[in-house]
Scaffold this active site. Structure first.
Site, short mmCIF file in Angstrom:
data_model
loop_
_atom_site.label_atom_id
_atom_site.label_comp_id
_atom_site.label_asym_id
_atom_site.label_seq_id
_atom_site.Cartn_x
_atom_site.Cartn_y
_atom_site.Cartn_z
N GLY A 129 0.80 -1.23 0.00
CA GLY A 129 0.00 0.00 0.00
C GLY A 129 0.83 1.27 0.00
N ASP A 179 3.92 -0.67 -14.00
CA ASP A 179 4.43 -1.35 -12.80
C ASP A 179 5.00 -2.72 -13.15
OD1 ASP A 179 3.35 0.88 -11.75
OD2 ASP A 179 1.84 -0.11 -10.52
#
Ligand code: GAF
Length: 393
Positions: A129, A179
């Protein structure tokens, strides 16, 4: 063996040891890193450019095939287990981490590549996160490991795409390709200039004398991120649809100019205009930032990073008070060349390019002030640029 390889090997050995403890056999261990992005945020799904790099924090997957069709997973850091059969493969709703593995498995099945069941132990030091792509790291590790074990001979770029779709289908985030690309393709000491339309890329050296990459983690988990992320995507494609009615050659915001926005979008919707204007500016800013980097003009690059932050915060509206605070804190600090929020937003880290000698004092100072302001401490990570996905053991 150099220090980096030694450190990676040690974590891989730990993952293998855990694996032997749970499954009493010898695994292979694949490492896949988290990522940073110097500039070019939210541009990937608009077919623009990005400038990411893999970092020295990574997911490690110890894995071995089974003779049946069962999948048995252990998340060693979380002390959690999960099992499912290949025939019943579907996203899980109560815990998130198995989805990154199962989503990648699903891509092999979709391609018609024969799979067997497997046992796996996951360990990771990519903070969850924090906007460092901990999920992409797991997806890429899984895809790479299964390719290896099943001798599927997939190209790395193909595995990048499979890992991206895993995130769409099993995590519900309609992410771009940055990513997974950064995690899989990273190269020590280099950032990658990726054209997200053609998928052509260049490795650009990122060795800045006396400058360190410091990530400051707000410790705000980006919980809003997936719904707002998907909303931003919709806003961008709305702008493209309106422009296309007049300029049929336009395929994405990559092809759009601010004049087109003035003519066809601003008159329809101010919010959609502001969102897409940020993207058009950011795609251009990245091109200029790459020129700065090649010239070694780090000051000019830093100024653009601050400009990116301002756009993400005020126009794209994906920042939060904590991220803004961390950036404002360093804005007039001569030792900080550039800083901005990084990744999808709504929490996670800022990336700071900072003079080496100032690192300790800044961390101390900013941690104390942040604590006073928000009642919690930020985390600080000094990261270096590492290689992408590979088999370590
Ligand atoms: C997230 C996504 F996964 C990436 O694809 C990218 O869009 C990023 O947010 C914003 O630049 O990390």
């Amino acid at each position: 063996m150099d220090e980096i390889n030694k450190a990676q090997r040690e974590i891989a050995e730990k993952a293998a040891k855990k694996f032997r403890h749970f499954f009493s056999e010898e695994p292979i261990v694949v490492r896949s890193p988290g990522r940073i992005n110097i500039i070019g945020e939210h541009t990937d799904y608009n077919e623009g450019f990005v400038l990411p790099a893999a970092i020295d924090k990574a997911a490690y997957l110890a894995i071995a095939l089974r003779d049946d069709d069962e999948i048995h997973l252990v998340a060693a850091d979380l002390n959690e287990k999960f099992s499912i059969s290949l025939n019943e493969l579907k996203p899980v709703s109560d815990i998130s981490w198995p989805n990154y593995i199962l989503g990648s498995v699903a891509q092999f099945i979709k391609k018609g590549i024969a799979l067997k069941g497997f046992n796996a132990v996951l360990m990771s030091d990519v903070p969850i996160g924090a906007g460092l792509s901990s999920s992409a790291a797991v997806e890429c590790a899984t895809t790479f490991a299964l390719n290896e074990l099943m001798h599927a001979n997939l190209e790395k770029l193909e595995m990048v795409k499979m890992s991206q779709i895993a995130e769409h289908e099993y995590a519900g985030v309609m992410c771009g390709i940055m990513d997974q690309f950064a995690s899989m393709m990273g190269k020590e000491g280099y950032v990658m200039k990726l054209d997200c339309r053609s998928l052509q890329y260049d490795y650009v050296p990122f060795k800045l004398e006396g400058i360190k990459i410091l990530l400051l983690d707000t410790n705000v988990k980006h919980s809003l991120a997936s719904s707002e992320y998907n909303t931003r995507r919709t806003e961008c494609s709305q702008a493209v649809t309106w422009i296309k009615e007049h300029e049929p050659q336009v395929k994405s915001l990559r092809d759009v100019t601010e004049e087109m926005l003035d003519k066809y979008v601003l008159i329809k919707d101010k919010l959609v205009d502001m969102r897409s204007r940020f993207i058009v500016q950011e795609i251009n800013r990245l091109q200029r930032a790459c020129e700065d980097l090649l010239k070694g003009d780090i000051q000019a690059l830093g100024i653009k990073m601050f400009a990116t932050h301002d756009g993400l915060s005020k126009m794209y509206e994906v920042s939060c008070d904590e991220l803004d605070y961390l950036v404002e804190f360093v804005r007039n600090n001569d030792a900080v060349v550039g800083a901005r929020m990084m990744g999808g937003g709504f929490g996670g880290c800022t990336i700071n390019l900072i003079k080496e000698e100032a690192v300790g004092a800044l961390i101390k100072d900013i941690s104390a002030q942040y604590l006073k302001h928000f009642g919690k401490k930020p985390d600080a990570y000094l990261v270096s640029i590492s290689d992408g996905t590979s088999k370590i053991l």
